[in-house]
Structure formats: C-alpha cells, structure tokens
Motif scaffolding. Structure first.
Motif, PDB file in Angstrom:
ATOM      1  N   SER A 133      24.128  31.054  38.864  1.00 54.13           N
ATOM      2  CA  SER A 133      25.455  31.484  38.412  1.00 54.13           C
ATOM      3  C   SER A 133      26.448  31.489  39.565  1.00 54.13           C
ATOM      4  O   SER A 133      27.603  31.079  39.406  1.00 54.13           O
ATOM      5  CB  SER A 133      25.382  32.876  37.791  1.00 54.13           C
ATOM      6  OG  SER A 133      24.587  32.854  36.636  1.00 54.13           O
ATOM      7  N   ALA A 134      26.016  31.945  40.734  1.00 51.69           N
ATOM      8  CA  ALA A 134      26.903  31.966  41.912  1.00 51.69           C
ATOM      9  C   ALA A 134      27.302  30.544  42.302  1.00 51.69           C
ATOM     10  O   ALA A 134      28.454  30.297  42.681  1.00 51.69           O
ATOM     11  CB  ALA A 134      26.216  32.668  43.075  1.00 51.69           C
ATOM     12  N   TYR A 135      26.363  29.608  42.193  1.00 47.61           N
ATOM     13  CA  TYR A 135      26.681  28.212  42.501  1.00 47.61           C
ATOM     14  C   TYR A 135      27.735  27.674  41.515  1.00 47.61           C
ATOM     15  O   TYR A 135      28.735  27.085  41.922  1.00 47.61           O
ATOM     16  CB  TYR A 135      25.420  27.338  42.457  1.00 47.61           C
ATOM     17  CG  TYR A 135      25.736  25.883  42.700  1.00 47.61           C
ATOM     18  CD1 TYR A 135      25.925  25.418  43.990  1.00 47.61           C
ATOM     19  CD2 TYR A 135      25.872  24.992  41.645  1.00 47.61           C
ATOM     20  CE1 TYR A 135      26.247  24.091  44.220  1.00 47.61           C
ATOM     21  CE2 TYR A 135      26.188  23.668  41.868  1.00 47.61           C
ATOM     22  CZ  TYR A 135      26.372  23.223  43.154  1.00 47.61           C
ATOM     23  OH  TYR A 135      26.708  21.921  43.378  1.00 47.61           O
ATOM     24  N   ALA A 136      27.506  27.891  40.214  1.00 44.17           N
ATOM     25  CA  ALA A 136      28.461  27.414  39.202  1.00 44.17           C
ATOM     26  C   ALA A 136      29.833  28.060  39.409  1.00 44.17           C
ATOM     27  O   ALA A 136      30.860  27.392  39.289  1.00 44.17           O
ATOM     28  CB  ALA A 136      27.927  27.721  37.800  1.00 44.17           C
ATOM     29  N   GLU A 137      29.843  29.348  39.703  1.00 42.87           N
ATOM     30  CA  GLU A 137      31.112  30.038  39.948  1.00 42.87           C
ATOM     31  C   GLU A 137      31.848  29.425  41.138  1.00 42.87           C
ATOM     32  O   GLU A 137      33.055  29.196  41.084  1.00 42.87           O
ATOM     33  CB  GLU A 137      30.839  31.522  40.213  1.00 42.87           C
ATOM     34  CG  GLU A 137      32.096  32.298  40.556  1.00 42.87           C
ATOM     35  CD  GLU A 137      31.768  33.702  41.000  1.00 42.87           C
ATOM     36  OE1 GLU A 137      32.207  34.633  40.313  1.00 42.87           O
ATOM     37  OE2 GLU A 137      31.088  33.876  42.027  1.00 42.87           O
ATOM     38  N   HIS A 138      31.112  29.133  42.203  1.00 47.00           N
ATOM     39  CA  HIS A 138      31.742  28.566  43.396  1.00 47.00           C
ATOM     40  C   HIS A 138      32.338  27.196  43.097  1.00 47.00           C
ATOM     41  O   HIS A 138      33.462  26.896  43.513  1.00 47.00           O
ATOM     42  CB  HIS A 138      30.731  28.467  44.535  1.00 47.00           C
ATOM     43  CG  HIS A 138      31.371  28.169  45.848  1.00 47.00           C
ATOM     44  ND1 HIS A 138      31.754  26.900  46.220  1.00 47.00           N
ATOM     45  CD2 HIS A 138      31.719  28.975  46.866  1.00 47.00           C
ATOM     46  CE1 HIS A 138      32.298  26.936  47.412  1.00 47.00           C
ATOM     47  NE2 HIS A 138      32.291  28.188  47.830  1.00 47.00           N
ATOM     48  N   VAL A 139      31.599  26.360  42.369  1.00 43.58           N
ATOM     49  CA  VAL A 139      32.108  25.029  42.010  1.00 43.58           C
ATOM     50  C   VAL A 139      33.380  25.174  41.179  1.00 43.58           C
ATOM     51  O   VAL A 139      34.384  24.502  41.429  1.00 43.58           O
ATOM     52  CB  VAL A 139      31.034  24.218  41.248  1.00 43.58           C
ATOM     53  CG1 VAL A 139      31.630  22.961  40.619  1.00 43.58           C
ATOM     54  CG2 VAL A 139      29.882  23.864  42.184  1.00 43.58           C
ATOM     55  N   TRP A 140      33.361  26.064  40.181  1.00 45.61           N
ATOM     56  CA  TRP A 140      34.520  26.246  39.308  1.00 45.61           C
ATOM     57  C   TRP A 140      35.714  26.796  40.088  1.00 45.61           C
ATOM     58  O   TRP A 140      36.831  26.278  39.972  1.00 45.61           O
ATOM     59  CB  TRP A 140      34.164  27.182  38.146  1.00 45.61           C
ATOM     60  CG  TRP A 140      35.287  27.345  37.184  1.00 45.61           C
ATOM     61  CD1 TRP A 140      35.682  26.473  36.222  1.00 45.61           C
ATOM     62  CD2 TRP A 140      36.186  28.448  37.106  1.00 45.61           C
ATOM     63  NE1 TRP A 140      36.770  26.958  35.540  1.00 45.61           N
ATOM     64  CE2 TRP A 140      37.100  28.185  36.074  1.00 45.61           C
ATOM     65  CE3 TRP A 140      36.300  29.636  37.823  1.00 45.61           C
ATOM     66  CZ2 TRP A 140      38.115  29.058  35.735  1.00 45.61           C
ATOM     67  CZ3 TRP A 140      37.312  30.522  37.478  1.00 45.61           C
ATOM     68  CH2 TRP A 140      38.203  30.217  36.443  1.00 45.61           C
ATOM     69  N   LEU A 141      35.489  27.830  40.895  1.00 44.54           N
ATOM     70  CA  LEU A 141      36.598  28.416  41.645  1.00 44.54           C
ATOM     71  C   LEU A 141      37.156  27.452  42.690  1.00 44.54           C
ATOM     72  O   LEU A 141      38.352  27.453  42.959  1.00 44.54           O
ATOM     73  CB  LEU A 141      36.162  29.723  42.314  1.00 44.54           C
ATOM     74  CG  LEU A 141      35.958  30.900  41.385  1.00 44.54           C
ATOM     75  CD1 LEU A 141      35.393  32.095  42.139  1.00 44.54           C
ATOM     76  CD2 LEU A 141      37.251  31.270  40.673  1.00 44.54           C
ATOM     77  N   VAL A 148      44.723  30.707  43.654  1.00 45.45           N
ATOM     78  CA  VAL A 148      43.671  31.346  42.855  1.00 45.45           C
ATOM     79  C   VAL A 148      42.348  31.257  43.603  1.00 45.45           C
ATOM     80  O   VAL A 148      41.628  32.250  43.751  1.00 45.45           O
ATOM     81  CB  VAL A 148      43.547  30.677  41.465  1.00 45.45           C
ATOM     82  CG1 VAL A 148      42.347  31.215  40.705  1.00 45.45           C
ATOM     83  CG2 VAL A 148      44.827  30.866  40.681  1.00 45.45           C
ATOM     84  N   ARG A 149      42.031  30.061  44.073  1.00 42.28           N
ATOM     85  CA  ARG A 149      40.781  29.842  44.801  1.00 42.28           C
ATOM     86  C   ARG A 149      40.675  30.790  45.999  1.00 42.28           C
ATOM     87  O   ARG A 149      39.672  31.472  46.173  1.00 42.28           O
ATOM     88  CB  ARG A 149      40.723  28.393  45.283  1.00 42.28           C
ATOM     89  CG  ARG A 149      39.472  28.065  46.091  1.00 42.28           C
ATOM     90  CD  ARG A 149      39.578  26.743  46.812  1.00 42.28           C
ATOM     91  NE  ARG A 149      40.647  26.823  47.799  1.00 42.28           N
ATOM     92  CZ  ARG A 149      41.548  25.867  47.999  1.00 42.28           C
ATOM     93  NH1 ARG A 149      41.532  24.758  47.301  1.00 42.28           N
ATOM     94  NH2 ARG A 149      42.473  26.008  48.920  1.00 42.28           N
ATOM     95  N   ASP A 150      41.722  30.868  46.808  1.00 39.09           N
ATOM     96  CA  ASP A 150      41.674  31.680  48.020  1.00 39.09           C
ATOM     97  C   ASP A 150      41.643  33.173  47.722  1.00 39.09           C
ATOM     98  O   ASP A 150      41.103  33.956  48.503  1.00 39.09           O
ATOM     99  CB  ASP A 150      42.857  31.342  48.929  1.00 39.09           C
ATOM    100  CG  ASP A 150      42.785  29.905  49.448  1.00 39.09           C
ATOM    101  OD1 ASP A 150      41.675  29.313  49.403  1.00 39.09           O
ATOM    102  OD2 ASP A 150      43.820  29.372  49.873  1.00 39.09           O
ATOM    103  N   ALA A 151      42.213  33.575  46.596  1.00 41.44           N
ATOM    104  CA  ALA A 151      42.187  34.992  46.221  1.00 41.44           C
ATOM    105  C   ALA A 151      40.803  35.413  45.736  1.00 41.44           C
ATOM    106  O   ALA A 151      40.391  36.567  45.932  1.00 41.44           O
ATOM    107  CB  ALA A 151      43.224  35.269  45.136  1.00 41.44           C
ATOM    108  N   LEU A 152      40.063  34.492  45.119  1.00 45.19           N
ATOM    109  CA  LEU A 152      38.777  34.857  44.523  1.00 45.19           C
ATOM    110  C   LEU A 152      37.565  34.477  45.368  1.00 45.19           C
ATOM    111  O   LEU A 152      36.524  35.118  45.279  1.00 45.19           O
ATOM    112  CB  LEU A 152      38.660  34.236  43.134  1.00 45.19           C
ATOM    113  CG  LEU A 152      39.692  34.750  42.119  1.00 45.19           C
ATOM    114  CD1 LEU A 152      39.585  33.983  40.820  1.00 45.19           C
ATOM    115  CD2 LEU A 152      39.521  36.245  41.895  1.00 45.19           C
ATOM    116  N   LEU A 153      37.680  33.415  46.157  1.00 45.70           N
ATOM    117  CA  LEU A 153      36.572  33.035  47.041  1.00 45.70           C
ATOM    118  C   LEU A 153      36.776  33.704  48.393  1.00 45.70           C
ATOM    119  O   LEU A 153      37.318  33.122  49.318  1.00 45.70           O
ATOM    120  CB  LEU A 153      36.497  31.514  47.206  1.00 45.70           C
ATOM    121  CG  LEU A 153      35.886  30.726  46.068  1.00 45.70           C
ATOM    122  CD1 LEU A 153      35.894  29.237  46.375  1.00 45.70           C
ATOM    123  CD2 LEU A 153      34.474  31.194  45.774  1.00 45.70           C
TER     124      LEU A 153
END
Length: 168
Positions: A133-141, A148-153
């Motif tokens: 799940s963490a891998y999929a989340e990272h790819v999506w983010l 958005v990417r920098d705020a969440l990753l």
C-alpha cells in the motif's frame, strides 16, 4: 495419466497466532479463534475515518476484524540466505514470511539448501499489505501536482519504497 508419488517432508507457516505448524494445529484442536481488531499502527489514518457501515462503506471498510500476524519480527532472522540481510529487510513482510516458512520446512525435512527434486506450495491471503500500500501511495502521490506531492510526501514517506514490494 499417471502420477509420481510425492512425499511431504517439511512444513512451515506464518499465520495469526501461529508462527509454526505445531502451534497452528494446537490452535485448531483448541478451537481457538485468531481473529482480532486491526493493530493500532496498521492503518495510517484514525479508525473513525476508515470505518463505515455495511450500508455506507464507499471508500471505507465496514469492519476492522481480521487475522493479523503479530510477533513475527521477534523470530525472523534474515541472515544465512543468498541475499544480503539489509536488502531482505527492505521488502514487504510477506516476503519475510515466505523465507521463514521455507526455512522451517527445510529444517523439518532434515535437508539443507535447494534440492533437485523439491517443490514448495505457498498460500497467501494477505491483502493489501502495508508495504504494498505504501508503494502504491508513493507512486500515486508522485504523479500529483508538485504542491500536492510535496505537501503529502514528507519525512520517511519521501523515499520511494522498494519497487519489488509491488509483487505479492
């Protein structure tokens, strides 16, 4: 059609409340239920946000009861394999479970290492895994707009998980 005889010479397992076959069979004989509520650290959001009802479960789950493996980290030893232990530790625990179960089965069989005429039967009901799940989340983010990417990753989430964790 003929079949060659086979012999089961070793067993191994990683199951909720049973990190070896004998404990599993003891649990079965005792009619022990190994279901429990999700461990507190398993979900990355508050349970109240994740839980819905049977009728209202869109983008949520309606139960937190499942079979969760606990205590595995205390028994798993990644050393002594043909892959560097540090590399093994970057993989999803699902990979660790396979290695652990295979090592148990080989140990019970009395053999060491690969055999010319040997096979392994695996079963898995572990979805989704937290690392997958963490891998999929990272790819999506990573594909989101930069703000958005920098705020969440942030923090530890910034590093991309090992891509091999997409295979389970």
């Amino acid at each position: 059609m003929g079949f060659e005889p086979i012999a089961v010479v070793g067993r191994g397992c990683v199951l909720p409340d049973a990190l070896d076959p004998d404990t599993f069979w003891d649990n079965v004989a005792a009619r022990r239920c190994s279901l429990s509520a999700v461990p507190e650290e398993r979900w990355r959001l508050p349970h109240r946000w994740a839980l819905g009802t049977v009728d209202d479960h869109r983008d949520r789950t309606w139960t937190d009861i499942g079979g969760y493996v606990r205590g595995f980290e205390a028994v798993f030893d990644p050393s002594g394999l043909l892959v560097d232990p540090e590399r093994i530790l970057t993989l999803d625990p699902l990979f660790h479970w396979v290695l652990y179960g295979a090592r148990q089965a080989l140990g019970e069989s009395g053999y060491e290492g690969p055999r010319e005429r040997a096979g392994l039967v695996l079963g898995n009901l572990c979805y989704p895994t937290s690392t997958g799940s963490a891998y999929a989340e990272h790819v999506w983010l990573s594909a989101q707009e930069p703000h958005v990417r920098d705020a969440l990753l942030t923090g530890a989430r910034r590093a991309r998980p090992d891509a091999r964790n997409r295979f389970s």
